[in-house]
Design an enzyme around this catalytic site. Structure first.
Site, PDB file in Angstrom:
ATOM      1  N   ASP A  16       3.708 -22.806  15.523  1.00  0.00           N
ATOM      2  CA  ASP A  16       4.743 -22.107  14.754  1.00  0.00           C
ATOM      3  C   ASP A  16       5.813 -23.063  14.208  1.00  0.00           C
ATOM      4  OD1 ASP A  16       5.844 -19.562  13.852  1.00  0.00           O
ATOM      5  OD2 ASP A  16       7.488 -19.945  15.255  1.00  0.00           O
ATOM      6  N   LYS A  19       3.649 -19.120   5.395  1.00  0.00           N
ATOM      7  CA  LYS A  19       3.070 -19.634   6.631  1.00  0.00           C
ATOM      8  C   LYS A  19       2.643 -18.452   7.494  1.00  0.00           C
ATOM      9  CE  LYS A  19       6.268 -20.048  10.314  1.00  0.00           C
ATOM     10  NZ  LYS A  19       7.135 -20.733  11.200  1.00  0.00           N
ATOM     11  N   LYS A  37      12.519 -21.988  22.286  1.00  0.00           N
ATOM     12  CA  LYS A  37      13.341 -20.773  22.219  1.00  0.00           C
ATOM     13  C   LYS A  37      14.137 -20.627  23.506  1.00  0.00           C
ATOM     14  CE  LYS A  37      10.353 -18.305  19.047  1.00  0.00           C
ATOM     15  NZ  LYS A  37      11.295 -18.283  17.936  1.00  0.00           N
ATOM     16  N   HIS A  39       7.196 -27.268  10.368  1.00  0.00           N
ATOM     17  CA  HIS A  39       8.592 -27.623  10.104  1.00  0.00           C
ATOM     18  C   HIS A  39       8.950 -29.024  10.646  1.00  0.00           C
ATOM     19  CE1 HIS A  39       8.843 -23.571   8.883  1.00  0.00           C
ATOM     20  NE2 HIS A  39       9.007 -23.038  10.070  1.00  0.00           N
ATOM     21  N   ASP A  43       7.200 -24.044   2.977  1.00  0.00           N
ATOM     22  CA  ASP A  43       7.779 -24.339   4.283  1.00  0.00           C
ATOM     23  C   ASP A  43       9.278 -24.303   4.028  1.00  0.00           C
ATOM     24  OD1 ASP A  43       9.037 -25.496   6.455  1.00  0.00           O
ATOM     25  OD2 ASP A  43       7.330 -26.777   6.928  1.00  0.00           O
ATOM     26  N   HIS A  44       9.919 -23.223   4.468  1.00  0.00           N
ATOM     27  CA  HIS A  44      11.301 -23.026   4.021  1.00  0.00           C
ATOM     28  C   HIS A  44      12.239 -24.125   4.524  1.00  0.00           C
ATOM     29  CE1 HIS A  44      11.710 -20.993   7.928  1.00  0.00           C
ATOM     30  NE2 HIS A  44      12.975 -21.325   7.842  1.00  0.00           N
ATOM     31  N   LYS A  82      15.899 -26.420   2.662  1.00  0.00           N
ATOM     32  CA  LYS A  82      17.261 -26.564   3.200  1.00  0.00           C
ATOM     33  C   LYS A  82      17.957 -27.749   2.542  1.00  0.00           C
ATOM     34  CE  LYS A  82      16.406 -24.629   7.786  1.00  0.00           C
ATOM     35  NZ  LYS A  82      17.434 -23.608   7.907  1.00  0.00           N
ATOM     36  N   GLU A 103      16.341 -23.082  19.392  1.00  0.00           N
ATOM     37  CA  GLU A 103      16.786 -21.709  19.128  1.00  0.00           C
ATOM     38  C   GLU A 103      17.336 -21.130  20.425  1.00  0.00           C
ATOM     39  OE1 GLU A 103      13.905 -19.365  16.585  1.00  0.00           O
ATOM     40  OE2 GLU A 103      12.713 -21.121  17.062  1.00  0.00           O
ATOM     41  N   ARG A 121       0.817  -1.217   0.000  1.00  0.00           N
ATOM     42  CA  ARG A 121       0.000   0.000   0.000  1.00  0.00           C
ATOM     43  C   ARG A 121       0.850   1.265   0.000  1.00  0.00           C
ATOM     44  NH1 ARG A 121      -3.289  -1.391   5.194  1.00  0.00           N
ATOM     45  NH2 ARG A 121      -1.145  -1.915   5.665  1.00  0.00           N
TER      46      ARG A 121
HETATM   47  P1  NAP Z   1       5.428  -7.388   7.529  1.00  0.00           P
HETATM   48  O1  NAP Z   1       6.829  -7.011   7.776  1.00  0.00           O
HETATM   49  O2  NAP Z   1       4.366  -6.936   8.477  1.00  0.00           O
HETATM   50  O3  NAP Z   1       5.049  -6.876   6.060  1.00  0.00           O
HETATM   51  C1  NAP Z   1       3.753  -6.923   5.546  1.00  0.00           C
HETATM   52  C2  NAP Z   1       3.774  -6.413   4.117  1.00  0.00           C
HETATM   53  O4  NAP Z   1       2.441  -6.482   3.612  1.00  0.00           O
HETATM   54  C3  NAP Z   1       4.206  -4.964   3.977  1.00  0.00           C
HETATM   55  O5  NAP Z   1       4.870  -4.800   2.755  1.00  0.00           O
HETATM   56  C4  NAP Z   1       2.876  -4.214   3.951  1.00  0.00           C
HETATM   57  O6  NAP Z   1       3.052  -2.961   3.325  1.00  0.00           O
HETATM   58  C5  NAP Z   1       2.063  -5.191   3.120  1.00  0.00           C
HETATM   59  N1  NAP Z   1       0.625  -5.050   3.308  1.00  0.00           N
HETATM   60  C6  NAP Z   1      -0.078  -5.034   4.458  1.00  0.00           C
HETATM   61  N2  NAP Z   1      -1.383  -4.866   4.206  1.00  0.00           N
HETATM   62  C7  NAP Z   1      -1.517  -4.800   2.864  1.00  0.00           C
HETATM   63  C8  NAP Z   1      -2.607  -4.636   1.981  1.00  0.00           C
HETATM   64  N3  NAP Z   1      -3.865  -4.511   2.424  1.00  0.00           N
HETATM   65  N4  NAP Z   1      -2.362  -4.613   0.656  1.00  0.00           N
HETATM   66  C9  NAP Z   1      -1.108  -4.722   0.172  1.00  0.00           C
HETATM   67  N5  NAP Z   1      -0.030  -4.882   0.960  1.00  0.00           N
HETATM   68  C10 NAP Z   1      -0.236  -4.920   2.283  1.00  0.00           C
HETATM   69  O7  NAP Z   1       5.250  -8.973   7.418  1.00  0.00           O
HETATM   70  P2  NAP Z   1       6.394 -10.052   7.067  1.00  0.00           P
HETATM   71  O8  NAP Z   1       7.167 -10.338   8.313  1.00  0.00           O
HETATM   72  O9  NAP Z   1       7.137  -9.634   5.855  1.00  0.00           O
HETATM   73  O10 NAP Z   1       5.525 -11.359   6.780  1.00  0.00           O
HETATM   74  C11 NAP Z   1       4.816 -11.547   5.579  1.00  0.00           C
HETATM   75  C12 NAP Z   1       4.227 -12.954   5.576  1.00  0.00           C
HETATM   76  O11 NAP Z   1       5.285 -13.893   5.633  1.00  0.00           O
HETATM   77  C13 NAP Z   1       3.344 -13.270   6.789  1.00  0.00           C
HETATM   78  O12 NAP Z   1       2.317 -14.148   6.408  1.00  0.00           O
HETATM   79  C14 NAP Z   1       4.277 -13.976   7.741  1.00  0.00           C
HETATM   80  O13 NAP Z   1       3.586 -14.842   8.620  1.00  0.00           O
HETATM   81  C15 NAP Z   1       5.137 -14.754   6.759  1.00  0.00           C
HETATM   82  N6  NAP Z   1       6.470 -15.089   7.270  1.00  0.00           N
HETATM   83  C16 NAP Z   1       7.331 -14.115   7.647  1.00  0.00           C
HETATM   84  C17 NAP Z   1       8.585 -14.463   8.112  1.00  0.00           C
HETATM   85  C18 NAP Z   1       9.595 -13.418   8.498  1.00  0.00           C
HETATM   86  O14 NAP Z   1      10.715 -13.797   8.845  1.00  0.00           O
HETATM   87  N7  NAP Z   1       9.295 -12.153   8.450  1.00  0.00           N
HETATM   88  C19 NAP Z   1       8.956 -15.815   8.210  1.00  0.00           C
HETATM   89  C20 NAP Z   1       8.044 -16.798   7.805  1.00  0.00           C
HETATM   90  C21 NAP Z   1       6.808 -16.418   7.334  1.00  0.00           C
HETATM   91  P3  NAP Z   1       1.978  -1.775   3.483  1.00  0.00           P
HETATM   92  O15 NAP Z   1       1.648  -1.682   4.942  1.00  0.00           O
HETATM   93  O16 NAP Z   1       2.683  -0.582   2.937  1.00  0.00           O
HETATM   94  O17 NAP Z   1       0.811  -2.146   2.662  1.00  0.00           O
END
Ligand code: NAP
Length: 485
Positions: A236, A149, A332, A241, A178-179, A183, A217, A51
């Protein structure tokens, strides 16, 4: 030995959530590394979507910062980075509204490009995204969606999500990531089991005393407390995993290395799991130390009963594994960051060396992190003139040592998996029925905790988990393997 890189077909990859943490830390750096390896075609394109109001130049700056931060020293690759960024674009878009969709459609290239949509947004947006892709005519038959996930938080929500996705996409188009499956060592588990004659004849309850799978962890929940407290170690880590590791360790040999042959066998393992007895599962929460906050101080709800640790004894009710328990644990703030699968073989049937020999066992360890590799513990004679004394020594193969410079080219999990999406290879992605079966097994455990209203047992930071987790295995006359860096 130099690894061979086969370029993938040209693609348009749209990263919904392109400005998020996952895109920054994993997806963009992974794509850049594949670009440097020569795997991305010159006309392949990466389009971030979120957004935030940003133009293409702004997003290229974001991507540059992300890659520089998470890819270490890129000074040698500056020219590559400039060329990679030329292939990066951005669109301001609302996944749950109408803003930006026509603009996104206009940016996508024709049918000669494989189209992939990466759902790197919160799970509440997975359904709305699928629907909007369809409504805006972007859900073409050959396109792929990559779903992060968590895939649901119980069986009911996973079923609902599967149903929403299935309205607009065929199962062959859905890549549930599932990363762990990306691996190298996890894939090697299949190579070890099915490319060697040595192990498979012994890989059953006749020869294997028990298995242990540990994903430990050393860090706490940190800034992820808000998300983590709603899920806990069971949702989680265990449901996805560790379950995947269990499947690959325990499954029957698939007829072929292809997506459905492998996933059919994994599914059979999950369906053969016996329900877990309440006494066979332990959950814990880490305590505070003089310098570090405890779990309850790191999350908003100070009375939370969410677990930061879980250990359980699983039994697989089939011919191969009847009588061989699988001890699984994850947590953890444990002693070290260390993940491994340990296959503990039974004692030799008869000792010709007297009582001393009984204390020695063969253990095959598959290390996922750190130092990905395989170690086989064998018993030999202790050197020296002091009679026939036995000692256990490791036959150790650390991949980085055994494979030399080639191992430095080993792609990280996200690199491998994103390229698999483009290639259309679903082998290392979870199928909808697998995910549902995994929830069907874990749901009663979580519901049991909720119904009992019990508290998780506290454990010390830097320990191996709660005392009851030690008792869980000790009462069977066994012991956990040491968690060591
Ligand atoms: P995040 O840091 O909160 O980022 C969310 C992203 O989605 C931002 O780019 C946000 O940008 C965008 N967004 C939110 N609402 C939106 C909307 N209505 N339309 C379009 N874009 C929107 O989340 P994240 O950590 O990257 O995680 C993303 C996904 O990956 C989640 O499902 C999470 O469970 C999964 N995941 C993350 C990790 C990790 O290490 N981070 C690991 C495994 C899985 P705007 O607010 O500008 O729209």
């Amino acid at each position: 030995m130099v690894s061979r890189v086969i370029p993938v077909q040209p693609f348009d990859l749209v990263i919904f959530g392109g400005t998020g943490d996952l895109a920054r830390r994993k997806i963009l750096p992974a794509l850049f590394r594949r670009f440097c390896a020569g795997q991305m075609a010159e006309d392949a394109r990466v389009i971030g979507a979120a957004r935030g109001d940003m133009n293409a130049a702004g997003y290229r700056g974001f991507a540059r910062d992300a890659i520089t931060e998470f890819d270490g020293d890129i000074t040698m690759m500056e020219a590559h980075l400039a060329r990679f960024l030329e292939q990066v674009d951005y669109v301001t878009l609302d996944a749950a509204g109408d803003v930006g969709w026509p603009e996104l459609a206009a940016k996508l290239t024709g049918a000669d490009h494989t189209r992939a949509f990466y759902f790197s947004v919160g799970p509440a947006l997975f359904g709305p995204l699928a629907t909007r892709l369809y409504d805006h005519g972007l859900a073409s038959p050959g396109c792929r969606i990559v779903v992060e996930k968590p895939f649901g938080r119980d069986l009911a929500s996973a079923r609902k999500l599967n149903a929403v996705l299935a309205e607009h996409f065929d199962e062959t188009q859905i890549y549930r990531i599932d990363h762990y499956l990306g691996k190298e060592t996890v894939q090697n588990l299949m190579a070890i089991r099915f490319a060697n004659t040595l192990f498979e004849p012994l890989w059953n309850s006749q020869y294997v005393d028990h298995m242990q799978i540990t994903v430990a962890e050393s860090g706490g929940v940190g800034t992820r407390g808000g998300y983590y407290d709603k899920s806990g170690a069971m949702r989680d880590m265990m449901q996805n995993h560790i379950m995947q590791l269990l499947c690959l360790t325990a499954m029957e040999p698939p007829a072929k290395y292809d997506p459905d042959s492998v996933r059919d066998e994994k599914l059979k393992v999950i369906r053969a799991l016996d329900p877990v007895e309440p006494g066979d599962v332990v959950r814990g929460q880490y305590e505070s130390t003089d310098t570090l906050p405890g779990y309850r101080n790191e999350v908003e709800n100070r009375d939370t009963t969410t677990e930061s640790f879980v250990a359980l004894k699983a039994r697989i009710g089939n011919w191969r594994w009847a009588g061989t328990p699988f001890y699984l644990r994850t947590g953890k703030r444990l002693r070290a960051r260390a993940s491994e699968i340990a296959v503990v073989f039974k004692d030799a049937p008869h000792s010709i060396f007297g009582a001393d020999a009984g204390r020695h066992r063969n253990i095959l360890t598959i290390r996922l992190q750190p130092n990905e590799g395989i170690e086989m513990g064998v018993t030999i004679k202790e050197p020296g003139p002091g009679g026939m004394r036995l000692v256990d020594v490791p036959l150790d193969m650390t991949f980085s040592e055994a494979l030399g410079p080639q191992s430095e080219d080993i792609p990280d999990a996200y690199e491998r998996l994103i390229m698999d999406v483009i290639r259309g290879d679903q082998t290392l992605f979870m199928r909808g029925d697998e995910v549902e079966a995994a929830w069907a097994w874990t749901d009663p455990i979580i519901e049991g905790w909720e119904a009992a209203g019990t508290q998780p047992e506290l454990y010390s930071t830097g320990s191996s988990g709660p005392d009851d987790a030690l008792a869980l295995i000790h009462r069977d006359g066994r012991r956990w393997r040491e968690i060591k860096p």
